[in-house]
Design a protein around this motif. Structure first.
Motif, PDB file in Angstrom:
ATOM      1  N   LEU A  89     -27.828 -34.450 -34.979  1.00 25.78           N
ATOM      2  CA  LEU A  89     -28.090 -35.078 -33.524  1.00 25.78           C
ATOM      3  C   LEU A  89     -29.621 -35.165 -33.340  1.00 25.78           C
ATOM      4  CD1 LEU A  89     -25.910 -32.704 -31.797  1.00 25.78           C
ATOM      5  CD2 LEU A  89     -25.401 -34.886 -32.240  1.00 25.78           C
ATOM      6  N   GLY A  90     -30.591 -34.231 -33.918  1.00 27.74           N
ATOM      7  CA  GLY A  90     -31.889 -34.449 -33.829  1.00 27.74           C
ATOM      8  C   GLY A  90     -32.388 -33.604 -32.668  1.00 27.74           C
ATOM      9  N   LYS A  91     -33.750 -33.413 -32.584  1.00 17.73           N
ATOM     10  CA  LYS A  91     -34.159 -32.790 -31.441  1.00 17.73           C
ATOM     11  C   LYS A  91     -33.791 -33.361 -30.177  1.00 17.73           C
ATOM     12  CE  LYS A  91     -37.942 -30.567 -33.922  1.00 17.73           C
ATOM     13  NZ  LYS A  91     -39.382 -30.304 -33.961  1.00 17.73           N
ATOM     14  N   PRO A  92     -33.655 -32.670 -29.025  1.00 23.50           N
ATOM     15  CA  PRO A  92     -33.625 -31.184 -28.874  1.00 23.50           C
ATOM     16  C   PRO A  92     -32.655 -30.256 -29.589  1.00 23.50           C
ATOM     17  CG  PRO A  92     -33.030 -32.085 -26.850  1.00 23.50           C
ATOM     18  CD  PRO A  92     -33.094 -32.943 -27.821  1.00 23.50           C
ATOM     19  N   HIS A  93     -31.457 -30.945 -29.940  1.00 19.68           N
ATOM     20  CA  HIS A  93     -30.299 -30.129 -30.634  1.00 19.68           C
ATOM     21  C   HIS A  93     -30.480 -29.261 -31.634  1.00 19.68           C
ATOM     22  CE1 HIS A  93     -28.603 -31.654 -26.628  1.00 19.68           C
ATOM     23  NE2 HIS A  93     -28.677 -32.773 -27.091  1.00 19.68           N
ATOM     24  N   THR A  94     -30.650 -30.299 -32.708  1.00 21.32           N
ATOM     25  CA  THR A  94     -30.910 -29.583 -34.040  1.00 21.32           C
ATOM     26  C   THR A  94     -31.946 -30.205 -34.858  1.00 21.32           C
ATOM     27  OG1 THR A  94     -29.506 -31.766 -35.205  1.00 21.32           O
ATOM     28  CG2 THR A  94     -28.215 -29.637 -34.354  1.00 21.32           C
ATOM     29  N   ALA A  95     -32.373 -29.637 -35.855  1.00 21.66           N
ATOM     30  CA  ALA A  95     -33.651 -29.834 -36.731  1.00 21.66           C
ATOM     31  C   ALA A  95     -33.419 -29.344 -38.026  1.00 21.66           C
ATOM     32  CB  ALA A  95     -34.898 -29.307 -35.983  1.00 21.66           C
ATOM     33  N   PRO A  96     -33.849 -30.186 -38.922  1.00 22.35           N
ATOM     34  CA  PRO A  96     -33.812 -29.651 -40.414  1.00 22.35           C
ATOM     35  C   PRO A  96     -34.868 -28.879 -40.595  1.00 22.35           C
ATOM     36  CG  PRO A  96     -35.103 -31.697 -40.256  1.00 22.35           C
ATOM     37  CD  PRO A  96     -34.499 -31.647 -38.796  1.00 22.35           C
ATOM     38  N   MET A  97     -34.484 -27.744 -41.414  1.00 20.71           N
ATOM     39  CA  MET A  97     -35.449 -26.457 -41.885  1.00 20.71           C
ATOM     40  C   MET A  97     -35.584 -26.548 -43.465  1.00 20.71           C
ATOM     41  SD  MET A  97     -35.673 -24.827 -38.994  1.00 20.71           S
ATOM     42  CE  MET A  97     -36.201 -23.343 -39.408  1.00 20.71           C
ATOM     43  N   GLY A  98     -35.417 -27.701 -44.157  1.00 24.89           N
ATOM     44  CA  GLY A  98     -35.940 -27.845 -45.394  1.00 24.89           C
ATOM     45  C   GLY A  98     -34.558 -27.258 -46.494  1.00 24.89           C
ATOM     46  N   THR A  99     -34.303 -28.345 -47.400  1.00 28.40           N
ATOM     47  CA  THR A  99     -33.400 -27.943 -48.452  1.00 28.40           C
ATOM     48  C   THR A  99     -31.993 -27.525 -47.957  1.00 28.40           C
ATOM     49  OG1 THR A  99     -35.315 -26.861 -49.525  1.00 28.40           O
ATOM     50  CG2 THR A  99     -33.259 -27.202 -51.010  1.00 28.40           C
ATOM     51  N   GLY A 100     -31.546 -28.410 -47.252  1.00 24.01           N
ATOM     52  CA  GLY A 100     -30.032 -28.244 -46.817  1.00 24.01           C
ATOM     53  C   GLY A 100     -29.835 -27.236 -45.657  1.00 24.01           C
ATOM     54  N   LEU A 101     -30.918 -26.643 -45.127  1.00 21.27           N
ATOM     55  CA  LEU A 101     -30.819 -25.772 -44.116  1.00 21.27           C
ATOM     56  C   LEU A 101     -31.175 -26.559 -42.949  1.00 21.27           C
ATOM     57  CD1 LEU A 101     -30.044 -22.761 -43.685  1.00 21.27           C
ATOM     58  CD2 LEU A 101     -32.410 -22.443 -43.827  1.00 21.27           C
ATOM     59  N   PHE A 102     -30.375 -26.220 -41.605  1.00 22.18           N
ATOM     60  CA  PHE A 102     -30.804 -26.840 -40.512  1.00 22.18           C
ATOM     61  C   PHE A 102     -30.223 -25.827 -39.492  1.00 22.18           C
ATOM     62  CE2 PHE A 102     -28.822 -29.851 -43.151  1.00 22.18           C
ATOM     63  CZ  PHE A 102     -29.408 -30.868 -42.923  1.00 22.18           C
ATOM     64  N   GLU A 103     -31.005 -25.975 -38.056  1.00 20.41           N
ATOM     65  CA  GLU A 103     -31.081 -25.081 -37.113  1.00 20.41           C
ATOM     66  C   GLU A 103     -30.430 -25.871 -35.844  1.00 20.41           C
ATOM     67  OE1 GLU A 103     -34.794 -23.546 -35.618  1.00 20.41           O
ATOM     68  OE2 GLU A 103     -35.590 -25.637 -35.197  1.00 20.41           O
ATOM     69  N   ILE A 104     -29.528 -24.784 -34.992  1.00 21.79           N
ATOM     70  CA  ILE A 104     -29.123 -25.405 -33.948  1.00 21.79           C
ATOM     71  C   ILE A 104     -29.889 -24.836 -32.708  1.00 21.79           C
ATOM     72  CG2 ILE A 104     -27.262 -25.297 -32.157  1.00 21.79           C
ATOM     73  CD1 ILE A 104     -25.330 -25.109 -34.327  1.00 21.79           C
ATOM     74  N   ARG A 105     -30.792 -25.672 -31.879  1.00 23.28           N
ATOM     75  CA  ARG A 105     -31.638 -25.206 -30.999  1.00 23.28           C
ATOM     76  C   ARG A 105     -30.853 -25.042 -29.657  1.00 23.28           C
ATOM     77  NH1 ARG A 105     -36.949 -27.183 -32.684  1.00 23.28           N
ATOM     78  NH2 ARG A 105     -37.187 -27.623 -30.693  1.00 23.28           N
ATOM     79  N   ALA A 106     -30.759 -23.824 -29.172  1.00 27.98           N
ATOM     80  CA  ALA A 106     -30.249 -23.416 -27.887  1.00 27.98           C
ATOM     81  C   ALA A 106     -31.116 -22.784 -26.850  1.00 27.98           C
ATOM     82  CB  ALA A 106     -28.755 -22.769 -28.207  1.00 27.98           C
ATOM     83  N   LYS A 107     -31.351 -23.324 -25.770  1.00 30.03           N
ATOM     84  CA  LYS A 107     -31.999 -22.659 -24.648  1.00 30.03           C
ATOM     85  C   LYS A 107     -31.301 -22.164 -23.426  1.00 30.03           C
ATOM     86  CE  LYS A 107     -36.285 -24.580 -25.189  1.00 30.03           C
ATOM     87  NZ  LYS A 107     -37.483 -25.584 -24.848  1.00 30.03           N
ATOM     88  N   GLY A 108     -31.893 -21.118 -22.776  1.00 28.84           N
ATOM     89  CA  GLY A 108     -31.045 -20.484 -21.655  1.00 28.84           C
ATOM     90  C   GLY A 108     -32.278 -19.810 -21.049  1.00 28.84           C
ATOM     91  N   LYS A 109     -31.663 -19.228 -19.629  1.00 24.46           N
ATOM     92  CA  LYS A 109     -32.842 -18.606 -18.922  1.00 24.46           C
ATOM     93  C   LYS A 109     -33.375 -17.292 -19.444  1.00 24.46           C
ATOM     94  CE  LYS A 109     -29.268 -16.633 -15.651  1.00 24.46           C
ATOM     95  NZ  LYS A 109     -28.147 -16.747 -16.752  1.00 24.46           N
ATOM     96  N   GLU A 110     -32.525 -16.834 -20.506  1.00 22.68           N
ATOM     97  CA  GLU A 110     -32.824 -15.651 -21.211  1.00 22.68           C
ATOM     98  C   GLU A 110     -33.571 -15.823 -22.296  1.00 22.68           C
ATOM     99  OE1 GLU A 110     -28.420 -15.719 -19.903  1.00 22.68           O
ATOM    100  OE2 GLU A 110     -29.777 -17.016 -21.165  1.00 22.68           O
ATOM    101  N   GLY A 111     -33.763 -17.115 -22.412  1.00 21.92           N
ATOM    102  CA  GLY A 111     -35.141 -17.520 -23.841  1.00 21.92           C
ATOM    103  C   GLY A 111     -34.451 -18.347 -24.802  1.00 21.92           C
ATOM    104  N   ILE A 112     -34.809 -18.477 -25.914  1.00 21.81           N
ATOM    105  CA  ILE A 112     -34.393 -19.488 -26.976  1.00 21.81           C
ATOM    106  C   ILE A 112     -33.618 -18.788 -27.923  1.00 21.81           C
ATOM    107  CG2 ILE A 112     -35.169 -21.045 -28.795  1.00 21.81           C
ATOM    108  CD1 ILE A 112     -37.893 -20.976 -27.041  1.00 21.81           C
ATOM    109  N   GLY A 113     -32.350 -19.426 -28.212  1.00 15.74           N
ATOM    110  CA  GLY A 113     -31.792 -18.756 -29.387  1.00 15.74           C
ATOM    111  C   GLY A 113     -31.683 -19.844 -30.656  1.00 15.74           C
ATOM    112  N   ARG A 114     -31.347 -19.374 -31.716  1.00 16.63           N
ATOM    113  CA  ARG A 114     -31.139 -20.391 -32.961  1.00 16.63           C
ATOM    114  C   ARG A 114     -29.906 -19.919 -33.816  1.00 16.63           C
ATOM    115  NH1 ARG A 114     -34.329 -23.016 -30.585  1.00 16.63           N
ATOM    116  NH2 ARG A 114     -36.286 -24.032 -31.246  1.00 16.63           N
ATOM    117  N   ALA A 115     -29.392 -20.855 -34.351  1.00 16.89           N
ATOM    118  CA  ALA A 115     -28.276 -20.570 -35.412  1.00 16.89           C
ATOM    119  C   ALA A 115     -28.571 -21.706 -36.623  1.00 16.89           C
ATOM    120  CB  ALA A 115     -26.949 -20.864 -34.630  1.00 16.89           C
ATOM    121  N   LEU A 116     -28.875 -21.263 -37.766  1.00 18.68           N
ATOM    122  CA  LEU A 116     -29.210 -21.643 -39.046  1.00 18.68           C
ATOM    123  C   LEU A 116     -27.794 -21.794 -39.784  1.00 18.68           C
ATOM    124  CD1 LEU A 116     -32.044 -19.676 -39.909  1.00 18.68           C
ATOM    125  CD2 LEU A 116     -32.267 -21.800 -38.823  1.00 18.68           C
TER     126      LEU A 116
END
Length: 106
Positions: free
Chosen positions: A41-68
């Motif tokens: 999907l690309g930013k702001p939703h997902t981003a590559p973290m290198g060598t087959g690893l990616f992150e899901i970028r989730a924001k809420g009023k409580e802060g920022i969450g990540r799922a790899l």
């Protein structure tokens, strides 16, 4: 064909579902997008973290969450690790934990 989303294990699923409510709501929205359109999907939703690893970028009023996550054969992604981000950069230990789990899948 839609994408299938699984968790590395029950502990990762429990940790992910225990994210603060606002972050979890955004995370679940991004998962729906991934199921329909794939993980690139690309930013702001997902981003590559290198060598087959990616992150899901989730924001809420409580802060920022990540799922790899990584993709496995076919159209399946595996959530390897989830956490609430407390610093500007993703901590190295969080990335290393996800990489270890990714190696276990091979």
């Amino acid at each position: 064909m839609s994408w299938k989303i699984t968790f590395f294990d029950q502990k990762v699923e429990d940790e992910t579902l225990a994210l603060p409510a606002g972050i979890l709501a955004n995370f679940l929205h991004v998962l729906e997008l991934i199921e329909d359109f794939g993980p690139a999907l690309g930013k702001p939703h997902t981003a590559p973290m290198g060598t087959g690893l990616f992150e899901i970028r989730a924001k809420g009023k409580e802060g920022i969450g990540r799922a790899l996550f990584c993709t496995v054969k076919g159209q399946e992604i595996v959530i390897l690790h989830s956490f609430v981000k407390k610093t500007q950069r993703t901590p190295k230990k969080e990335i290393e934990k996800a990489r270890r789990r990714m190696k276990e899948l091979d």
